[in-house]
Write a protein that holds these residues in place. Structure first.
Motif, PDB file in Angstrom:
ATOM      1  N   GLY A 110      -3.104   1.345   2.034  1.00 29.01           N
ATOM      2  CA  GLY A 110      -1.656   1.426   2.250  1.00 29.01           C
ATOM      3  C   GLY A 110      -1.186   2.853   2.437  1.00 29.01           C
ATOM      4  O   GLY A 110      -0.123   3.091   3.007  1.00 29.01           O
ATOM      5  N   TYR A 111      -1.964   3.814   1.943  1.00 32.57           N
ATOM      6  CA  TYR A 111      -1.661   5.233   2.125  1.00 32.57           C
ATOM      7  C   TYR A 111      -2.675   5.891   3.050  1.00 32.57           C
ATOM      8  O   TYR A 111      -2.334   6.675   3.916  1.00 32.57           O
ATOM      9  N   CYS A 112      -3.936   5.623   2.825  1.00 29.57           N
ATOM     10  CA  CYS A 112      -4.978   6.321   3.567  1.00 29.57           C
ATOM     11  C   CYS A 112      -6.277   5.532   3.498  1.00 29.57           C
ATOM     12  O   CYS A 112      -6.376   4.516   2.810  1.00 29.57           O
ATOM     13  N   LEU A 113      -7.248   6.022   4.241  1.00 28.28           N
ATOM     14  CA  LEU A 113      -8.560   5.397   4.282  1.00 28.28           C
ATOM     15  C   LEU A 113      -9.393   5.919   3.113  1.00 28.28           C
ATOM     16  O   LEU A 113      -9.512   7.124   2.921  1.00 28.28           O
ATOM     17  N   TYR A 168      -6.393  -4.126  -2.323  1.00 25.86           N
ATOM     18  CA  TYR A 168      -5.228  -3.683  -3.087  1.00 25.86           C
ATOM     19  C   TYR A 168      -4.541  -2.535  -2.371  1.00 25.86           C
ATOM     20  O   TYR A 168      -5.182  -1.550  -1.998  1.00 25.86           O
ATOM     21  N   HIS A 169      -3.226  -2.668  -2.166  1.00 21.20           N
ATOM     22  CA  HIS A 169      -2.430  -1.613  -1.549  1.00 21.20           C
ATOM     23  C   HIS A 169      -1.634  -0.883  -2.628  1.00 21.20           C
ATOM     24  O   HIS A 169      -0.748  -1.466  -3.259  1.00 21.20           O
ATOM     25  N   VAL A 170      -1.970   0.391  -2.809  1.00 21.93           N
ATOM     26  CA  VAL A 170      -1.303   1.197  -3.830  1.00 21.93           C
ATOM     27  C   VAL A 170       0.186   1.297  -3.549  1.00 21.93           C
ATOM     28  O   VAL A 170       1.013   1.250  -4.466  1.00 21.93           O
ATOM     29  N   SER A 171       0.544   1.406  -2.282  1.00 25.26           N
ATOM     30  CA  SER A 171       1.941   1.646  -1.914  1.00 25.26           C
ATOM     31  C   SER A 171       2.859   0.513  -2.331  1.00 25.26           C
ATOM     32  O   SER A 171       4.002   0.736  -2.713  1.00 25.26           O
ATOM     33  N   SER A 172       2.364  -0.724  -2.253  1.00 20.86           N
ATOM     34  CA  SER A 172       3.218  -1.881  -2.569  1.00 20.86           C
ATOM     35  C   SER A 172       2.802  -2.590  -3.852  1.00 20.86           C
ATOM     36  O   SER A 172       3.432  -3.561  -4.249  1.00 20.86           O
TER      37      SER A 172
END
Length: 357
Positions: free
Chosen positions: A155-158, A121-125
């Motif tokens: 999406g933002y960081c590791l 899951y990518h928080v940014s998108s």
């Protein structure tokens, strides 16, 4: 594939003989109500719970294993399936089967594991990135670290918290393998699941502050402040953006004080909490997540980025599950499962390298 039962369990269709009956026998043995074998009783901790078999009324001859849904407690589950061991074929496999399995991933014996797929899951998108088994088979000794790290990038960081928690859970499984000589596992996997939505950092748009949600002690710094990164970290007055931003900023100021306290203690130094000395904090300074960005405007996504880099001694333990799955090729043994142990150790090494770098 895996089906969901309305009662919250999952259904895995029994494979054709001998694989299906062998897997069912394995679960029956481990979860036998009269089992008193300490090795098997401990093994239950690392498996999905087993609820017997189930058949649909319309197809009574179709048999399914009824298992715990390990993902059910997660809001945005990130899932990865990793096959463990140096061999993905069992001791009774034909020469043709052995050749087929080796050709699929010739590096299996050297690397000791294979990524079968992931869903991140990518928080940014607000979307999922999905990789199938072809992705895992494309990984080499040189690229496997980056390939695994993709699973922990949101999406933002590791998500280093999720990596650290995963290592701890694998180490427990490794400890079990080091102490047992009853079973050898082939073509079996570890299922990794962690919470992708960073729920712990979510700020409700109301009267609950970030500090209250996380249980941060009050009174560490005066409220009404918000962190901003502009060449070096400093505290500025909150903007006139109403209750939401004031609530967030109040929580951030307390979060910063807690961070600073732990950082100072950890390094046995006398770093000042004064604003003009904040540039000495290289943890914040090196954070790529907040470099040259202000924590105002779109506040919540910025919070996601900052809190991803909270120190391990502050951050609450990540919501992570690591379970053993797929037991169609489990056989009795009187020796340690060296192939599986090798794979676990190598996977821990890769994850630790990701964490350290």
């Amino acid at each position: 594939g895996i089906l969901q039962h309305p009662d919250g369990t999952v259904l895995k269709q029994l494979q054709p003989p001998p694989r299906g009956p062998r897997e069912q026998e394995f679960y029956n043995k481990v979860y036998d109500s009269e089992c008193c074998d300490s090795v098997l009783l401990e093994l239950r901790e690392y498996l999905p719970k087993y609820f017997g078999v189930w058949s649909p009324p319309t197809a009574p001859n179709d048999t399914y294993l009824k298992l715990e849904d390990v993902t059910c407690k997660f809001n945005k589950p990130c899932i990865m399936d990793v096959k463990i061991g140096q061999k993905s074929y069992d001791p009774y496999a034909s020469a043709e089967k052995i050749q087929q399995q080796v050709s699929k991933y010739p590096l299996m014996e050297e690397i000791g594991f294979l990524v079968l797929g992931m869903r991140v899951y990518h928080v940014s998108s607000d979307s999922y990135e999905i990789q199938n088994q072809h992705y895992g088979r494309s990984l080499t000794k040189e690229t496997v670290k980056d390939g695994i790290s993709k699973f922990f990038y949101n999406g933002y960081c590791l998500r280093k918290d999720a990596i650290a928690a995963s290592i701890q859970k694998i180490e427990k499984i490794l400890e079990w393998f080091e102490g047992q000589r009853q079973l050898n596992f082939y073509a079996s996997s570890l299922l990794f699941v962690y919470e992708g939505s960073c729920q712990a950092t979510t700020v409700r748009l109301g009267d609950v502050t970030l500090a209250e949600r996380r249980g941060v002690p009050k009174g560490l710094l005066s409220g009404g402040d918000i962190l901003e990164y502009n060449n070096n970290i400093h505290v500025i007055s909150s903007t006139e953006n109403g209750k939401i931003e004031a609530s967030v900023s109040k929580g951030l100021s307390k979060f910063y004080a807690l961070h600073k306290k732990a950082y100072t203690k950890r390094h046995h130094s006398q770093l000042s909490l004064k604003v003009e000395h904040l540039e000495q904090d290289n943890v914040w300074k090196s954070s790529t997540c907040i470099a040259q960005e202000h924590l105002n405007g779109n506040v919540l996504p910025r919070l996601e980025k900052v809190l991803c880099h909270m120190p391990a001694d502050i951050k609450e333990s990540a919501n992570v599950e690591v379970r053993m799955i797929d037991f169609a090729h489990v056989f009795p043994s009187n020796t340690k499962d060296q192939g599986y142990i090798y794979g676990l150790k190598n996977l821990i090494t890769v994850l630790q390298n990701i964490l350290d770098n």
